[in-house]
Scaffold this motif. Structure first.
Motif, PDB file in Angstrom:
ATOM      1  N   GLU A  59       0.817  -1.209   0.000  1.00 45.85           N
ATOM      2  CA  GLU A  59       0.000   0.000   0.000  1.00 45.85           C
ATOM      3  C   GLU A  59       0.855   1.265   0.000  1.00 45.85           C
ATOM      4  O   GLU A  59       0.452   2.303  -0.529  1.00 45.85           O
ATOM      5  CB  GLU A  59      -0.986   0.004   1.178  1.00 45.85           C
ATOM      6  N   PHE A  60       2.060   1.177   0.575  1.00 42.56           N
ATOM      7  CA  PHE A  60       2.963   2.319   0.562  1.00 42.56           C
ATOM      8  C   PHE A  60       3.490   2.548  -0.849  1.00 42.56           C
ATOM      9  O   PHE A  60       3.621   3.682  -1.312  1.00 42.56           O
ATOM     10  CB  PHE A  60       4.126   2.101   1.525  1.00 42.56           C
ATOM     11  N   LYS A  61       3.801   1.454  -1.525  1.00 38.25           N
ATOM     12  CA  LYS A  61       4.278   1.564  -2.909  1.00 38.25           C
ATOM     13  C   LYS A  61       3.196   2.150  -3.812  1.00 38.25           C
ATOM     14  O   LYS A  61       3.494   2.893  -4.752  1.00 38.25           O
ATOM     15  CB  LYS A  61       4.718   0.187  -3.415  1.00 38.25           C
ATOM     16  N   LYS A  62       1.945   1.833  -3.487  1.00 38.89           N
ATOM     17  CA  LYS A  62       0.836   2.392  -4.258  1.00 38.89           C
ATOM     18  C   LYS A  62       0.779   3.909  -4.081  1.00 38.89           C
ATOM     19  O   LYS A  62       0.564   4.653  -5.048  1.00 38.89           O
ATOM     20  CB  LYS A  62      -0.489   1.765  -3.827  1.00 38.89           C
ATOM     21  N   ILE A  63       1.007   4.395  -2.857  1.00 41.91           N
ATOM     22  CA  ILE A  63       1.008   5.841  -2.598  1.00 41.91           C
ATOM     23  C   ILE A  63       2.136   6.515  -3.374  1.00 41.91           C
ATOM     24  O   ILE A  63       1.956   7.592  -3.964  1.00 41.91           O
ATOM     25  CB  ILE A  63       1.152   6.124  -1.090  1.00 41.91           C
ATOM     26  N   VAL A  64       3.302   5.881  -3.410  1.00 41.79           N
ATOM     27  CA  VAL A  64       4.437   6.428  -4.172  1.00 41.79           C
ATOM     28  C   VAL A  64       4.065   6.552  -5.643  1.00 41.79           C
ATOM     29  O   VAL A  64       4.352   7.573  -6.295  1.00 41.79           O
ATOM     30  CB  VAL A  64       5.686   5.531  -4.008  1.00 41.79           C
ATOM     31  N   GLU A  65       3.420   5.535  -6.188  1.00 44.68           N
ATOM     32  CA  GLU A  65       3.026   5.564  -7.595  1.00 44.68           C
ATOM     33  C   GLU A  65       1.973   6.634  -7.861  1.00 44.68           C
ATOM     34  O   GLU A  65       1.970   7.264  -8.919  1.00 44.68           O
ATOM     35  CB  GLU A  65       2.507   4.192  -8.027  1.00 44.68           C
ATOM     36  N   ILE A  66       1.082   6.851  -6.900  1.00 47.82           N
ATOM     37  CA  ILE A  66       0.060   7.892  -7.071  1.00 47.82           C
ATOM     38  C   ILE A  66       0.721   9.267  -7.134  1.00 47.82           C
ATOM     39  O   ILE A  66       0.327  10.123  -7.930  1.00 47.82           O
ATOM     40  CB  ILE A  66      -0.978   7.820  -5.933  1.00 47.82           C
ATOM     41  N   TYR A  67       1.753   9.483  -6.312  1.00 50.19           N
ATOM     42  CA  TYR A  67       2.488  10.753  -6.376  1.00 50.19           C
ATOM     43  C   TYR A  67       3.109  10.970  -7.759  1.00 50.19           C
ATOM     44  O   TYR A  67       3.264  12.109  -8.206  1.00 50.19           O
ATOM     45  CB  TYR A  67       3.593  10.780  -5.317  1.00 50.19           C
TER      46      TYR A  67
END
Length: 274
Positions: free
Chosen positions: A245-253
């Motif tokens: 889920e953290f990697k998903k946030i990075v990708e959203i940025y």
């Protein structure tokens, strides 16, 4: 007898089906998380506004994000280290490293967020050449950002620092001060309010915008856009850095949606760091 045997077989089959269904349900729950919101801390202003946009995009992707706003530079890292946040977004890497050193924590950057430059701002002065002798300059009182402000003053030609001190500089490292500048060290969030009482202040763009300062009219000198300390990062606890889920946030940025939001919202004063 055969009927009883058939009944037993059917019951066993039903039990297996229920077990499989139950396991499938648990796997689904594990994949989607417990439903608990992912808490991301950010300082009020630009950082928080961008995180809110990230949260809105995350929701479309099935991830519940709660934005927790702060008004200082220290509490967000403490909250992250203590487990009260999952991530935070408000600082550059040297600041993060210094916090770890001072507090014995293991917080790590997992991705870039936005570019936030620091500038010399004044209510009274409209050109650097008009800085008076004995002027009072307000600078951040936190490590790295205080040194960052002194380096900015050096780049502006207002003073010289001891060779090699870099972002660790303090007012004691000033070796040449032709304008006899006096330094007033304040919490970063208080710097915009200090403008009435000082001649100029070194303020980062997030506090400039959140306080209503016009950077075009009141800005005297700015960091370059590629300045390392202008690059803000998303931070996590080291043991959690690889969570999906953290990697998903990075990708959203990194997404075009967030890049467009930043451009439309800040018109180039703040930019995506991706």
């Amino acid at each position: 007898m055969q009927t009883r045997k058939l009944f037993t077989v059917l019951l066993s089959a039903l039990a297996v089906l229920l077990l499989v269904a139950g396991c499938g349900g648990n796997d689904k729950k594990a994949a989607s998380g417990s439903g608990k919101a992912l808490k991301i801390g950010a300082t009020a202003g630009a950082h928080a506004e961008v995180v809110h946009a990230v949260a809105a995009e995350a929701k479309k992707q099935g991830l519940n994000v709660e934005v927790v706003e702060f008004t200082d530079y220290i509490t967000p890292d403490k909250a992250l280290a203590e487990g009260n946040l999952d991530l935070n977004a408000y600082q550059h890497v040297p600041f993060l490293n210094n916090f770890n050193k001072q507090h014995g924590t293991k917080l790590v950057p997992i991705g870039n967020t936005i570019l936030i430059r620091q500038g010399l701002i004044s209510d009274k002065i409209h050109d650097l050449k008009d800085v008076p002798t004995g002027a009072t300059v307000a600078i951040p009182n936190d490590p790295t950002n205080g040194g960052r402000a002194l380096l900015l003053l050096q780049q502006a030609g207002l003073l010289r620092l001891k060779d090699g001190v870099g972002y660790k500089a303090t007012p004691k490292d000033v070796t040449d001060n032709p304008k006899q500048l006096k330094f007033k060290e304040l919490e970063a969030a208080q710097l915009p309010r200090s403008l009435a009482d000082v001649d100029l202040a070194a303020i980062t763009m997030n506090y400039i915008l959140s306080s209503g300062i016009d950077p075009k009219k009141q800005g005297l000198f700015w960091e370059k856009k590629d300045e390392p300390l202008a690059v803000m990062v998303l931070a996590a606890r080291e043991e959690d850095k690889d969570k999906p889920e953290f990697k998903k946030i990075v990708e959203i940025y990194k997404s075009e949606t967030i890049k467009k939001f930043i451009e439309d919202k800040f018109h180039g004063t703040i930019q995506s760091a991706n």
